[in-house]
Design an enzyme around this catalytic site. Structure first.
Site, PDB file in Angstrom:
ATOM      1  N   TYR A 173       2.165  -6.686  51.593  1.00 23.13           N
ATOM      2  CA  TYR A 173       1.637  -5.887  50.485  1.00 23.13           C
ATOM      3  C   TYR A 173       2.699  -4.926  49.954  1.00 23.13           C
ATOM      4  O   TYR A 173       2.847  -4.773  48.728  1.00 23.13           O
ATOM      5  CB  TYR A 173       0.398  -5.123  50.960  1.00 23.13           C
ATOM      6  CG  TYR A 173      -0.190  -4.202  49.914  1.00 23.13           C
ATOM      7  CD1 TYR A 173      -0.830  -4.718  48.792  1.00 23.13           C
ATOM      8  CD2 TYR A 173      -0.104  -2.819  50.047  1.00 23.13           C
ATOM      9  CE1 TYR A 173      -1.374  -3.881  47.829  1.00 23.13           C
ATOM     10  CE2 TYR A 173      -0.647  -1.971  49.099  1.00 23.13           C
ATOM     11  CZ  TYR A 173      -1.275  -2.503  47.989  1.00 23.13           C
ATOM     12  OH  TYR A 173      -1.808  -1.663  47.038  1.00 23.13           O
ATOM     13  N   LYS A 209      -1.798  -6.196  41.361  1.00 17.29           N
ATOM     14  CA  LYS A 209      -3.116  -6.492  41.929  1.00 17.29           C
ATOM     15  C   LYS A 209      -3.898  -7.560  41.174  1.00 17.29           C
ATOM     16  O   LYS A 209      -4.435  -8.490  41.799  1.00 17.29           O
ATOM     17  CB  LYS A 209      -3.930  -5.200  42.040  1.00 17.29           C
ATOM     18  CG  LYS A 209      -3.363  -4.207  43.051  1.00 17.29           C
ATOM     19  CD  LYS A 209      -4.097  -2.879  43.001  1.00 17.29           C
ATOM     20  CE  LYS A 209      -3.523  -1.874  43.976  1.00 17.29           C
ATOM     21  NZ  LYS A 209      -4.195  -0.555  43.877  1.00 17.29           N
ATOM     22  N   VAL A 234       1.395   3.283  39.677  1.00 20.28           N
ATOM     23  CA  VAL A 234       1.962   4.618  39.876  1.00 20.28           C
ATOM     24  C   VAL A 234       3.436   4.717  39.499  1.00 20.28           C
ATOM     25  O   VAL A 234       3.976   5.824  39.412  1.00 20.28           O
ATOM     26  CB  VAL A 234       1.769   5.104  41.328  1.00 20.28           C
ATOM     27  CG1 VAL A 234       0.302   5.274  41.638  1.00 20.28           C
ATOM     28  CG2 VAL A 234       2.438   4.154  42.314  1.00 20.28           C
ATOM     29  N   TYR A 238      -9.348   2.705  37.760  1.00 17.87           N
ATOM     30  CA  TYR A 238      -9.872   3.564  38.829  1.00 17.87           C
ATOM     31  C   TYR A 238     -10.944   4.521  38.315  1.00 17.87           C
ATOM     32  O   TYR A 238     -11.891   4.091  37.651  1.00 17.87           O
ATOM     33  CB  TYR A 238      -8.731   4.323  39.512  1.00 17.87           C
ATOM     34  CG  TYR A 238      -7.597   3.449  39.942  1.00 17.87           C
ATOM     35  CD1 TYR A 238      -7.800   2.379  40.816  1.00 17.87           C
ATOM     36  CD2 TYR A 238      -6.299   3.659  39.479  1.00 17.87           C
ATOM     37  CE1 TYR A 238      -6.756   1.559  41.219  1.00 17.87           C
ATOM     38  CE2 TYR A 238      -5.244   2.848  39.883  1.00 17.87           C
ATOM     39  CZ  TYR A 238      -5.489   1.797  40.750  1.00 17.87           C
ATOM     40  OH  TYR A 238      -4.451   0.994  41.143  1.00 17.87           O
ATOM     41  N   SER A 287       0.880  -1.220  41.635  1.00 21.66           N
ATOM     42  CA  SER A 287      -0.502  -1.701  41.532  1.00 21.66           C
ATOM     43  C   SER A 287      -0.724  -2.694  40.401  1.00 21.66           C
ATOM     44  O   SER A 287      -1.771  -3.341  40.338  1.00 21.66           O
ATOM     45  CB  SER A 287      -1.456  -0.514  41.354  1.00 21.66           C
ATOM     46  OG  SER A 287      -1.556   0.220  42.547  1.00 21.66           O
TER      47      SER A 287
END
Length: 492
Positions: free
Chosen positions: A230, A108, A300, A282, A105
């Site tokens: 992705y 992103k 992660v 988040y 992530s």
């Protein structure tokens, strides 16, 4: 475990620095920026501070390694790397900063930046929102009216963001994504094939999210092809050192401080950092901003990037995660670094020097050569009509306010009503937009009161519009004002 290192870009006249690496406890290899042969005192202090933070949290053995992607479960939970890259191009590391892991992530914000470059903010916001979700990274919640995902940092938004990157094919789209990640990192990057396959085989939740968004119209490209891109994007291999350089590029207005390449526009980094600050962590984003006060993004695989805007980028890595999916050691270390370096966004910046380093008038200045005795007497008598304000540092709102207040009561004018103000900007680094607007208003107001405003700027940057005259030396400005004053006195 490797000791702390400091690296900086190779200098043209130092060929010996081209392929070396230095560590406190011995030499280590490097895949990142070049490592220098010595440290300045400041570099030593930074390296020591980073090493102390690493030492403090290296034995923090809490959390669990991610298992929902099977390949991630094989990570060594003892790994812990910390890296800091300054906007000057120097890089400091401690611990396992050169161990590769998949970006996940952490990709992103950088792909979001590419989509913004390709499409512009308005078009991107038609497909993905910019609001904190308050939920975890794999949230399926979409806007009930538009069908958009809440922001580009959750998986749903990131899948849409990936689809917005321009490309005639998925291969071209991924090639452009990989190229921008490499530009941010300042070196070539590879894909971990095993993690890519593992993500593809276990990505049912992401598939569900993608098909749902396709049904709402938020995702307009082919679902399986977009997901394949992705998954590959998330499987790119980076190191903690890479993450520091990547985040330093955001801190530096889109310019990679190691390579000097303008990767994205400065305004794009502002948009990206804003979303990182509100949504990058988040359902921990609010508390993170409260405690650390920096734009950040977690992943992660155990990575974390955080940005000290205009100062440096921070990269951290440690696989064990807390219940929210954030690296336990990385979060703890980032909190401590933010505290030590006073990086909280809401922290009031201290000025190292006062805005005004000189506030005087011409009758108190050293007299110029080639003046007659009569002129010197006249200047001593009337020189208070010429005021001087010498400015240093960056002129933002508070600094501009200081300057405005300093000229609230200028000395009395000549009988003709004329006065002169010399704004000496020789030590002024820059004037930000709001500061320029305030000073422009000051110039207009003073000119309306019969004050001639003169600027001194040896760099001819035209920092203030509308002034009467601009000179590259103070002596020239002083002479011009004194000549006008003597002319006005003779006319009277």
């Amino acid at each position: 475990m490797p000791g702390p290192t400091h690296s900086s870009p190779a200098l043209p006249d130092e060929p010996g620095r081209a392929d070396g690496a230095e560590a406190r406890d011995g030499a280590v290899g490097t895949t990142g920026p070049v490592v220098g042969t010595g440290r300045t005192g400041a570099s030593e202090l930074i390296a020591d501070a980073l090493a102390a933070v690493h030492e403090r949290f290296r034995d923090l053995d809490e959390g669990d390694v991610a298992t929902y992607i099977p390949e991630l479960a094989t990570a060594d939970r003892s790994l812990f790397g910390v890296a800091l890259a300054g906007v000057t191009g120097s890089v400091y590391t401690a611990g396992d900063a050169d161990v590769p892991f998949t970006i996940q992530s952490l990709s992103k914000p950088f792909v979001f930046a590419l989509a913004l470059m390709d499409r512009g903010l308005a078009e991107v916001l038609e497909h993905v929102g910019a609001e904190p979700s308050g939920e975890g990274f794999s949230s399926i919640r979409l806007d009930p009216v538009t069908g958009r995902p809440p922001n580009p940092m959750v998986n749903a938004g990131a899948i849409v963001t990936t689809s917005l990157v321009r490309g005639a094919s998925e291969e071209e789209r991924f090639a452009r994504i990989l190229a921008v990640l490499e530009a941010f990192a300042g070196r070539p990057l590879d894909v971990d094939g095993r993690v890519y396959v593992s993500e593809s085989e276990t990505g049912d939740r992401n598939r569900a999210i993608a098909y749902l968004m396709h049904s709402t119209g938020a995702l307009t490209t082919d679902v399986e092809a977009t997901l394949d891109t992705y998954f590959r994007q998330c499987s790119v291999l980076v190191t903690t050192r890479d993450l520091a350089v990547m985040s330093a590029t955001l801190a530096n207005g889109g310019v990679n401080p190691v390579t000097g390449e303008q990767v994205v526009d400065e305004v794009v980094t502002e948009w990206v950092l804003a979303v990182m600050a509100t949504s990058g962590m988040y359902d921990y984003a609010g508390e993170w901003l409260l405690r650390a006060g920096m734009p950040a993004k977690s992943g992660v695989s155990g990575g974390l990037v955080s940005v000290g805007v205009g100062q440096f980028g921070l990269g951290l890595f440690s696989p064990p995660l807390d219940a929210r999916g954030n690296s336990v050691r990385s979060v703890a270390a980032a909190h401590e670094i933010s505290r030590q370096f006073h990086l909280h966004l809401m922290h009031r910046p201290d000025r190292d020097v006062p805005t005004l380093y000189q506030s005087t008038r011409a009758d108190r200045l050293r007299q110029l050569a080639h003046r007659t005795p009569a002129q010197l007497r006249r200047l001593r008598d009337l020189g208070s009509a010429i005021s001087v304000r010498a400015v240093q540092g960056t002129v933002e709102f508070a600094a501009a306010e200081t300057i405005l207040r300093s000229v609230d009561e200028l000395p009395s004018p000549l009988p003709s009503g004329e006065r002169w103000l010399i704004l000496d900007l020789r030590r002024t680094a820059r004037v930000v937009t709001l500061g320029a607007q305030l000073l422009r208003g000051l110039v207009v107001r003073l000119q309306g009161q019969g004050v001639h405003v003169v600027v001194v700027d040896p760099f001819e940057r035209r920092l203030l519009a509308g002034v009467d005259q601009e000179f590259t030396s103070f002596e020239a400005a002083q002479r011009w004002c004194e000549d006008r004053l003597l002319d006005a006195a003779r006319a009277a």
